[in-house]
Design a protein around this motif. Structure first.
Motif, short mmCIF file in Angstrom:
data_model
loop_
_atom_site.label_atom_id
_atom_site.label_comp_id
_atom_site.label_asym_id
_atom_site.label_seq_id
_atom_site.Cartn_x
_atom_site.Cartn_y
_atom_site.Cartn_z
N ILE A 90 0.84 -1.21 0.00
CA ILE A 90 0.00 0.00 0.00
C ILE A 90 0.87 1.25 0.00
CG2 ILE A 90 -1.83 1.24 1.20
CD1 ILE A 90 -2.57 -1.57 0.02
N TRP A 91 1.97 1.23 0.75
CA TRP A 91 2.84 2.40 0.83
C TRP A 91 3.77 2.54 -0.38
CZ3 TRP A 91 1.53 5.89 4.21
CH2 TRP A 91 0.92 5.51 5.42
N ASN A 92 4.30 1.44 -0.86
CA ASN A 92 5.40 1.51 -1.82
C ASN A 92 5.01 1.36 -3.29
OD1 ASN A 92 7.07 1.76 0.42
ND2 ASN A 92 7.50 -0.43 0.53
N VAL A 93 4.02 0.54 -3.58
CA VAL A 93 3.69 0.29 -4.98
C VAL A 93 3.15 1.53 -5.71
CG1 VAL A 93 2.20 -1.05 -6.54
CG2 VAL A 93 3.46 -2.20 -4.71
N PRO A 94 2.35 2.40 -5.06
CA PRO A 94 1.95 3.63 -5.78
C PRO A 94 3.15 4.43 -6.26
CG PRO A 94 0.65 3.37 -3.79
CD PRO A 94 1.72 2.33 -3.73
N LEU A 95 4.18 4.50 -5.44
CA LEU A 95 5.40 5.21 -5.83
C LEU A 95 6.09 4.48 -6.98
CD1 LEU A 95 7.61 7.33 -5.43
CD2 LEU A 95 8.58 5.87 -3.65
N LEU A 96 6.17 3.16 -6.90
CA LEU A 96 6.78 2.38 -7.98
C LEU A 96 6.03 2.60 -9.29
CD1 LEU A 96 7.43 -0.94 -6.04
CD2 LEU A 96 9.14 0.73 -6.74
N PHE A 97 4.72 2.62 -9.24
CA PHE A 97 3.94 2.89 -10.45
C PHE A 97 4.30 4.25 -11.03
CE2 PHE A 97 -0.02 0.03 -9.42
CZ PHE A 97 0.75 -1.08 -9.70
N ARG A 98 4.40 5.26 -10.19
CA ARG A 98 4.71 6.62 -10.64
C ARG A 98 6.10 6.68 -11.29
NH1 ARG A 98 0.68 9.97 -11.87
NH2 ARG A 98 -0.58 10.64 -10.08
N VAL A 99 7.05 6.03 -10.66
CA VAL A 99 8.42 6.04 -11.20
C VAL A 99 8.47 5.35 -12.55
CG1 VAL A 99 10.76 5.15 -10.85
CG2 VAL A 99 9.53 6.21 -8.95
N MET A 100 7.80 4.22 -12.67
CA MET A 100 7.80 3.50 -13.93
C MET A 100 7.09 4.29 -15.03
SD MET A 100 9.66 1.00 -13.18
CE MET A 100 10.38 1.83 -11.76
N GLU A 101 6.04 5.00 -14.65
CA GLU A 101 5.36 5.86 -15.63
C GLU A 101 6.29 6.97 -16.12
OE1 GLU A 101 1.94 7.38 -13.66
OE2 GLU A 101 0.93 5.44 -13.55
N GLN A 102 6.98 7.60 -15.17
CA GLN A 102 7.89 8.69 -15.52
C GLN A 102 9.02 8.19 -16.42
OE1 GLN A 102 7.11 11.77 -14.37
NE2 GLN A 102 8.74 12.72 -15.58
N SER A 103 9.45 6.97 -16.17
CA SER A 103 10.55 6.37 -16.94
C SER A 103 10.06 5.70 -18.22
CB SER A 103 11.28 5.34 -16.08
OG SER A 103 11.69 5.88 -14.85
N ARG A 104 8.76 5.57 -18.34
CA ARG A 104 8.14 4.89 -19.49
C ARG A 104 8.67 3.47 -19.63
NH1 ARG A 104 7.41 9.45 -24.31
NH2 ARG A 104 6.28 10.97 -23.03
N ILE A 105 8.81 2.82 -18.50
CA ILE A 105 9.24 1.42 -18.49
C ILE A 105 8.00 0.53 -18.45
CG2 ILE A 105 10.42 -0.36 -17.14
CD1 ILE A 105 12.36 1.79 -16.19
N SER A 106 7.91 -0.38 -19.38
CA SER A 106 6.78 -1.31 -19.43
C SER A 106 6.70 -2.07 -18.11
CB SER A 106 6.97 -2.29 -20.59
OG SER A 106 5.93 -3.25 -20.60
N THR A 107 5.51 -2.04 -17.50
CA THR A 107 5.35 -2.58 -16.14
C THR A 107 4.12 -3.47 -16.05
OG1 THR A 107 6.38 -0.61 -15.19
CG2 THR A 107 5.06 -1.97 -13.71
#
Length: 231
Positions: free
Chosen positions: A111-128
């Motif tokens: 709950i705490w960490n995955v929202p941030l991971l999603f945001r970082v991957m979006e910013q990096s445009r890394i397929s997730t």
């Protein structure tokens, strides 16, 4: 002095104490040789994960509505440091990278960490994609933390599916709280083990709650990890 130490010759005792370091190195070498190309396309999208989340109350972690909290963290995330944003934005040229996140919706760290991971991957445009842990236990068991299925575990692959690195399940300073608990409480059958474990979860929850420092730490840890990836 520990009675066990008296039974072990000094030179052998040094070898015993070096086992955790050896095991860590072996684990890292094994991960470096892993290939998970067959798992690409087997998960769900970040949005599908969010849509499928259930609302739960986690009293020890002081999260009264997990799905709402998850979405709130995701929606309210901002880049505190411009250089961090620029770094992750620069990764959008790395079309060879792929991210697998192993997790469930019932873990507080998710709950705490995955929202941030999603945001970082979006910013990096890394397929997730998200691999729901219960459906991919054979993959989860390749990335155990001290023998346990701690989550989330984020795994980065290249275009060939080779594992480049992993992050998770917590930022290091928060994980240190759990590591200390395990060191101080090796007997899981002790009468007060569960009580002390719940107290530790509460302390970890407080560290997440007190500020967004944990987010800055995760960004630094991810940045350090990405700099180890071959170009």
């Amino acid at each position: 002095m520990n009675s066990a130490a008296l039974l072990i010759p000094k030179e052998d005792l040094k070898k015993v104490r070096s086992i955790p370091k050896i095991m860590k190195r072996v684990r890292e070498e094994m991960e470096a040789r892993l290939n998970l190309k067959h798992k690409i396309g087997q998960g769900i999208s970040p949005q599908q994960f969010i849509d499928g989340m259930k609302n739960r109350n986690m009293e020890n972690s002081k999260i009264m509505n997990t799905k709402e909290k998850f979405i709130s963290i995701y929606d309210n995330f901002t880049w505190a440091q411009e250089d961090q944003k620029l770094f992750f934005t620069s990764l959008d040229s790395r079309s060879d990278l792929h991210c697998l996140i192993l997790c469930t919706d019932w873990c507080p760290d998710v709950i705490w960490n995955v929202p941030l991971l999603f945001r970082v991957m979006e910013q990096s445009r890394i397929s997730t994609e998200v691999l729901l842990m219960e459906e991919h236990l054979e993959t989860m068991d390749l990335f155990l933390t001290d023998g346990g299925r701690n989550q989330p575990i984020t795994v980065f692959l290249n275009a060939s599916g080779d594992v480049l690195g992993r992050w998770g399940a917590r930022p290091a300073y928060i994980q240190a709280v759990m590591d200390q608990f395990k060191k101080n409480n090796p007997n899981k059958q002790a009468a007060d083990y569960k009580e002390k474990l719940n107290q530790t979860y509460a302390k970890i929850g407080e560290l997440y709650q007190v500020s967004n420092e944990y987010q800055e730490v995760i960004l630094h840890e991810l940045r350090d990890l990405f700099t180890t990836f071959p170009l």
